[in-house]
Design a protein around this motif. Structure first.
Motif, mmCIF file in Angstrom:
data_model
loop_
_atom_site.group_PDB
_atom_site.id
_atom_site.type_symbol
_atom_site.label_atom_id
_atom_site.label_comp_id
_atom_site.label_asym_id
_atom_site.label_seq_id
_atom_site.Cartn_x
_atom_site.Cartn_y
_atom_site.Cartn_z
ATOM 1 N N MET A 89 -7.074 -1.904 -11.532
ATOM 2 C CA MET A 89 -6.097 -2.885 -11.072
ATOM 3 C C MET A 89 -5.951 -2.866 -9.557
ATOM 4 O O MET A 89 -5.745 -3.917 -8.933
ATOM 5 N N TYR A 90 -6.075 -1.699 -8.941
ATOM 6 C CA TYR A 90 -5.974 -1.614 -7.479
ATOM 7 C C TYR A 90 -7.126 -2.356 -6.807
ATOM 8 O O TYR A 90 -6.937 -3.003 -5.761
ATOM 9 N N TRP A 97 2.483 1.571 -3.426
ATOM 10 C CA TRP A 97 1.468 1.952 -4.413
ATOM 11 C C TRP A 97 1.205 3.461 -4.360
ATOM 12 O O TRP A 97 1.118 4.131 -5.395
ATOM 13 N N TRP A 125 -3.302 -10.302 -8.073
ATOM 14 C CA TRP A 125 -2.082 -10.242 -8.884
ATOM 15 C C TRP A 125 -0.829 -9.789 -8.137
ATOM 16 O O TRP A 125 0.290 -10.093 -8.557
ATOM 17 N N ALA A 126 -0.970 -9.063 -7.037
ATOM 18 C CA ALA A 126 0.197 -8.556 -6.315
ATOM 19 C C ALA A 126 0.808 -9.663 -5.453
ATOM 20 O O ALA A 126 0.123 -10.294 -4.654
ATOM 21 N N GLU A 164 0.832 -1.204 0.000
ATOM 22 C CA GLU A 164 0.000 0.000 0.000
ATOM 23 C C GLU A 164 0.864 1.251 0.000
ATOM 24 O O GLU A 164 0.569 2.240 -0.694
ATOM 25 N N ARG A 174 -6.191 -6.013 -6.636
ATOM 26 C CA ARG A 174 -4.774 -6.212 -6.326
ATOM 27 C C ARG A 174 -4.517 -7.551 -5.630
ATOM 28 O O ARG A 174 -3.432 -8.128 -5.744
ATOM 29 N N ARG A 175 -5.487 -8.049 -4.888
ATOM 30 C CA ARG A 175 -5.308 -9.323 -4.175
ATOM 31 C C ARG A 175 -5.206 -10.507 -5.138
ATOM 32 O O ARG A 175 -4.870 -11.604 -4.711
#
Length: 503
Positions: free
Chosen positions: A388-389, A362, A395-396, A359, A392-393
């Motif tokens: 995308m945010y 970002w 792909w991050a 976070e 995020r869970r």
């Protein structure tokens, strides 16, 4: 002297032909076609006279292919853009008539044109024939994914030259077209379903299901064989699939469900074809997958970024860990972001910190690139980054580090399978062609797996340390998995000795 010798030869040949008798019309045709090949011209069937019984032929005429003339109106075509075909008929007087007995009733061996040479006669129409053996070879080559023009090259090498093959490239394409047309004579979808039913007769564990519209149109199709169902029970910790390929003339997405076997190689669990990438279609696919696999849910799943697919997974597989393909994320980043923003965004994808660290990074990333590009482009960047945010869970790496994906971050295994299908086939292929070629790819994958099984059972990887764990792992794991263990042991030794280690 030479003229007299030639006349005597012709007379002997004439007597030989006149005295010939044949058991059937086909035997007569074969004889005179072979005679024409030896002389250097092409034979054509002419007039036929039937008896009282229409199946009975009382007289059959054979002529040279250059007999007759072209219809005059076909030569005077002033308003036609297409170039007229070359003239091939010159009123050649050659003629043979066979009567009912059958015997040779009439024979005129005279030509008014140049004969073809020995290396040209194989291209004449009546001498272009495709044997049953050649037809079987062609079908085998096509199933293996070899293109038609490449098949021609192979057959020329086998026969010793283009004039020895027995047919020309056009004949090969025509045979291929007729074969494909015959397979789908009752419709492409019906041919595929018939093919599936035949597979079910051959394999009692073969499973397939499909959906049709109210008008009978095929909407969705799912299938897997018995071996794939066994592989799923053993290796379904990770399932990878995407629907980005449209490998058929109807542009229907081809959806393979693949995983990773004990050699860390690609294994196929099932395949599907869908007509529309909707939530309903994907939900049906996932539920059908569970039915086929005895309700065993995968532990984790990797997909592309399709929104409908994400919703379907949440609805049908709520307990399965889900991540998006990192390769697709990077590709979309290159499409939606300024080139100066891509390195920073890639760090956010693969950074293995805590969610709090993500976070913070970002926020710093947004602040740094808040003024990048023109105002219109900045709005485009913000829209995509906001989207995308929100997910995020998925792909991050910071949010996925405690989840189980066997080290995989993309659906490259699914991409690899699709690339094999694409290597030899184009987007004009029928569903039947695609399904048939899929099974060939499946057999190739299993052949490679059998070879790796053999290598694993007949050899032991070499240990590089005296560690007990490494020696034990060399006897327990397949080479591909052992080398991962070996890598970790080497890393540990580096830490213990204070040495440097590079990945």
């Amino acid at each position: 002297m030479s003229a007299q010798t030639q006349t005597l030869e012709e007379l002997a040949e004439y007597e030989y032909i006149i005295e010939r008798t044949f058991h059937s019309e086909d035997q007569g045709y074969e004889f005179f076609n072979a005679f024409a090949r030896n002389k250097g011209f092409s034979l054509r069937k002419g007039k036929v006279i039937h008896g009282t019984n229409k199946d009975e032929i009382t007289s059959r005429q054979y002529v040279c292919s250059k007999e007759g003339t072209r219809i005059p109106r076909l030569l005077n075509r002033q308003n036609v853009k297409r170039r007229p075909r070359p003239i091939t008929r010159f009123e050649c007087p050659f003629e043979v008539v066979i009567k009912h007995n059958p015997y040779v009733h009439k024979y005129i061996d005279t030509h008014n044109h140049v004969m073809a040479r020995s290396n040209e006669v194989g291209f004449l129409f009546s001498h272009r024939r495709m044997s049953e053996h050649q037809k079987k070879e062609i079908l085998s080559y096509q199933t293996a994914g070899i293109r038609t023009f490449q098949i021609r090259d192979v057959m020329e090498q086998q026969s010793g030259g283009p004039y020895s093959v027995g047919h020309v490239t056009k004949d090969l394409y025509n045979f291929s077209y007729r074969t494909k047309k015959a397979k789908i004579a009752d419709g492409d979808a019906n041919a595929v379903l018939k093919f599936m039913k035949q597979k079910q007769l051959e394999d009692s564990e073969f499973f397939f299901d499909y959906q049709t519209s109210s008008t009978g149109r095929l909407l969705n199709l799912f299938w897997c064989d018995g071996q794939s169902r066994l592989d799923y029970q053993a290796f379904a910790d990770l399932v990878i699939f995407d629907s980005t390929y449209r490998t058929n003339r109807y542009k229907m997405p081809f959806v393979p469900f693949v995983g990773m076997n004990h050699h860390r190689s690609t294994t196929i669990f099932a395949c599907a074809i869908v007509s529309h990438e909707t939530v309903e279609s994907f939900e049906w696919l996932l539920r059908t997958l569970l039915v086929a696999m005895y309700n065993k849910e995968p532990r984790s799943i990797i997909t592309d970024g399709d929104r409908a697919m994400r919703k379907a997974i949440r609805a049908v597989l709520p307990n399965t860990d889900h991540r998006l393909c990192a390769w697709h994320i990077e590709r979309n980043a290159a499409r939606y972001l300024h080139h100066s923003m891509i390195p920073g965004f890639r760090k956010l994808i693969y950074m293995r910190g805590t969610p709090e660290t993500f976070e913070s990074k970002w926020a710093s990333f947004l602040k740094k690139h808040n003024t990048t590009g023109k105002r219109r482009r900045r709005r485009k960047y913000r829209r995509w980054l906001t989207k995308m945010y929100m997910i995020r869970r998925l792909w991050a790496a910071s949010y996925l580090k405690n989840k189980f994906f066997l080290g995989a971050r993309s659906n490259q295994r699914s991409e690899s399978l699709n690339s094999r299908l694409h290597k030899h086939l184009d987007r004009k292929m029928t569903l039947y062609d695609m399904v048939d070629h899929y099974f060939h790819c499946l057999s190739r994958i299993r052949r490679n797996e059998s070879q790796l099984d053999c290598e694993a059972s007949q050899s032991i990887p070499v240990a590089i340390t005296d560690h007990v764990l490494e020696n034990s792992a060399a006897h327990c794991f397949t080479p591909a998995n052992f080398y991962l263990v070996q890598k970790e042991i080497k890393r540990t030794n580096m830490y213990e000795t204070g040495g440097n280690f590079r990945n």
